[in-house]
Design a protein around this motif. Sequence first.
Motif, PDB file in Angstrom:
ATOM      1  N   ALA A  72      40.419  95.334  73.231  1.00 48.02           N
ATOM      2  CA  ALA A  72      40.404  94.906  71.828  1.00 48.02           C
ATOM      3  C   ALA A  72      40.327  96.086  70.864  1.00 48.02           C
ATOM      4  CB  ALA A  72      39.224  93.966  71.586  1.00 48.02           C
ATOM      5  N   GLY A  73      40.256  97.312  71.396  1.00 51.22           N
ATOM      6  CA  GLY A  73      40.176  98.500  70.541  1.00 51.22           C
ATOM      7  C   GLY A  73      38.805  98.716  69.939  1.00 51.22           C
ATOM      8  N   LEU A  74      37.773  98.079  70.498  1.00 44.49           N
ATOM      9  CA  LEU A  74      36.410  98.207  69.967  1.00 44.49           C
ATOM     10  C   LEU A  74      35.701  99.327  70.744  1.00 44.49           C
ATOM     11  CD1 LEU A  74      35.636  94.382  69.752  1.00 44.49           C
ATOM     12  CD2 LEU A  74      36.255  95.920  67.862  1.00 44.49           C
ATOM     13  N   LEU A  75      36.052 100.564  70.418  1.00 48.56           N
ATOM     14  CA  LEU A  75      35.608 101.696  71.223  1.00 48.56           C
ATOM     15  C   LEU A  75      34.123 102.004  71.052  1.00 48.56           C
ATOM     16  CD1 LEU A  75      38.666 104.106  70.923  1.00 48.56           C
ATOM     17  CD2 LEU A  75      38.219 102.260  72.560  1.00 48.56           C
ATOM     18  N   THR A  76      33.581 101.776  69.864  1.00 44.27           N
ATOM     19  CA  THR A  76      32.149 102.001  69.666  1.00 44.27           C
ATOM     20  C   THR A  76      31.341 101.061  70.546  1.00 44.27           C
ATOM     21  OG1 THR A  76      32.493 102.715  67.377  1.00 44.27           O
ATOM     22  CG2 THR A  76      30.272 102.009  67.984  1.00 44.27           C
ATOM     23  N   GLU A  77      31.752  99.802  70.565  1.00 46.30           N
ATOM     24  CA  GLU A  77      31.070  98.813  71.399  1.00 46.30           C
ATOM     25  C   GLU A  77      31.255  99.133  72.886  1.00 46.30           C
ATOM     26  OE1 GLU A  77      32.963  98.230  68.867  1.00 46.30           O
ATOM     27  OE2 GLU A  77      31.895  96.920  67.453  1.00 46.30           O
ATOM     28  N   LYS A  98      29.917  88.996  76.032  1.00 43.04           N
ATOM     29  CA  LYS A  98      28.716  89.537  75.368  1.00 43.04           C
ATOM     30  C   LYS A  98      27.602  88.494  75.378  1.00 43.04           C
ATOM     31  CE  LYS A  98      26.490  92.607  72.831  1.00 43.04           C
ATOM     32  NZ  LYS A  98      25.226  91.912  72.518  1.00 43.04           N
ATOM     33  N   ALA A 144      35.593  89.148  74.709  1.00 41.66           N
ATOM     34  CA  ALA A 144      34.420  89.974  74.431  1.00 41.66           C
ATOM     35  C   ALA A 144      33.262  89.124  73.918  1.00 41.66           C
ATOM     36  CB  ALA A 144      34.774  91.062  73.421  1.00 41.66           C
ATOM     37  N   ALA A 180      39.595  89.848  72.253  1.00 37.06           N
ATOM     38  CA  ALA A 180      38.516  89.675  71.281  1.00 37.06           C
ATOM     39  C   ALA A 180      37.675  88.447  71.612  1.00 37.06           C
ATOM     40  CB  ALA A 180      39.092  89.569  69.872  1.00 37.06           C
ATOM     41  N   TYR A 234      36.242  95.053  75.505  1.00 35.24           N
ATOM     42  CA  TYR A 234      36.092  95.886  74.305  1.00 35.24           C
ATOM     43  C   TYR A 234      37.217  96.925  74.225  1.00 35.24           C
ATOM     44  CZ  TYR A 234      31.383  94.257  72.964  1.00 35.24           C
ATOM     45  OH  TYR A 234      30.312  93.517  72.532  1.00 35.24           O
ATOM     46  N   GLU A 235      37.522  97.552  75.345  1.00 37.17           N
ATOM     47  CA  GLU A 235      38.573  98.567  75.339  1.00 37.17           C
ATOM     48  C   GLU A 235      39.923  97.936  74.994  1.00 37.17           C
ATOM     49  OE1 GLU A 235      38.349 100.444  79.147  1.00 37.17           O
ATOM     50  OE2 GLU A 235      36.572 101.611  78.642  1.00 37.17           O
TER      51      GLU A 235
END
Length: 233
Positions: free
Chosen positions: A171-176, A140, A136, A133, A168-169
């Motif tokens: 951290a489980g932030l799949l939309t991002e 970013k 990211a 996290a 992102y992957e």
Amino acid sequence: MAGLTLSARATLSVLLALATAVLPAVARGEEPLQIFARFKSALEANDLDAAGDRARELVAATEARHGAKSRELVNPLTNLGTVHFRRGEFAQAEAAYQQAIGLIEGQLSGADRMLIRPLEGLGETWLATDRAAEAALALKRAVDLSRNLDGLYNAAQLDTVDALIEAYEAAGLLTEAEREHQNAFRIAETSFGKRDLRLLDPLDRYGRWFESVGRYATARGLHARALQLAEEL
């Protein structure tokens, strides 16, 4: 060395090498560019011990010339952080990158090109130490700087975008992650054109991403496009 025997030349070479290793670069009066050239050669040869020595020499020489708070230290500190990162010395790498960022943090309203490399290094260090996290956020910021300064689809950002996707992957932030996969593909398409064999790898990666999240119809379309390019070109 005319007139010297082979044995004498070998002995002299060893003595010169020892003197070079023992005498600090600042005391030898070497210019930062000379030290950087030696650092670059060592890093390209994957001689991380020598690269680390040269990187520390470059930091010391730059600090002696410009001062401990100068922005000229940003790149030498980033180089030192890179050596630590490649050696797996993540705490030292983080410290070097953080110090580099701190030297110019807040200047030019934060839109300083020199921030990109240490931010990328810091992000990859955090990613390597399971702090996805935080990684990211740093990555970013580096990507945003690149896009603001060099254009939304500039190709120079691709390596940083790849690291950001990985963060992102993790951290489980799949939309991002999906958004940056789309951006990465658009960058490749803008750089290479829509009918270029260099698109095969980006198409494959983009298709495999959709496979990984169960969107098989979209993945099939991308793989079909790659196949068509390969057959036609």
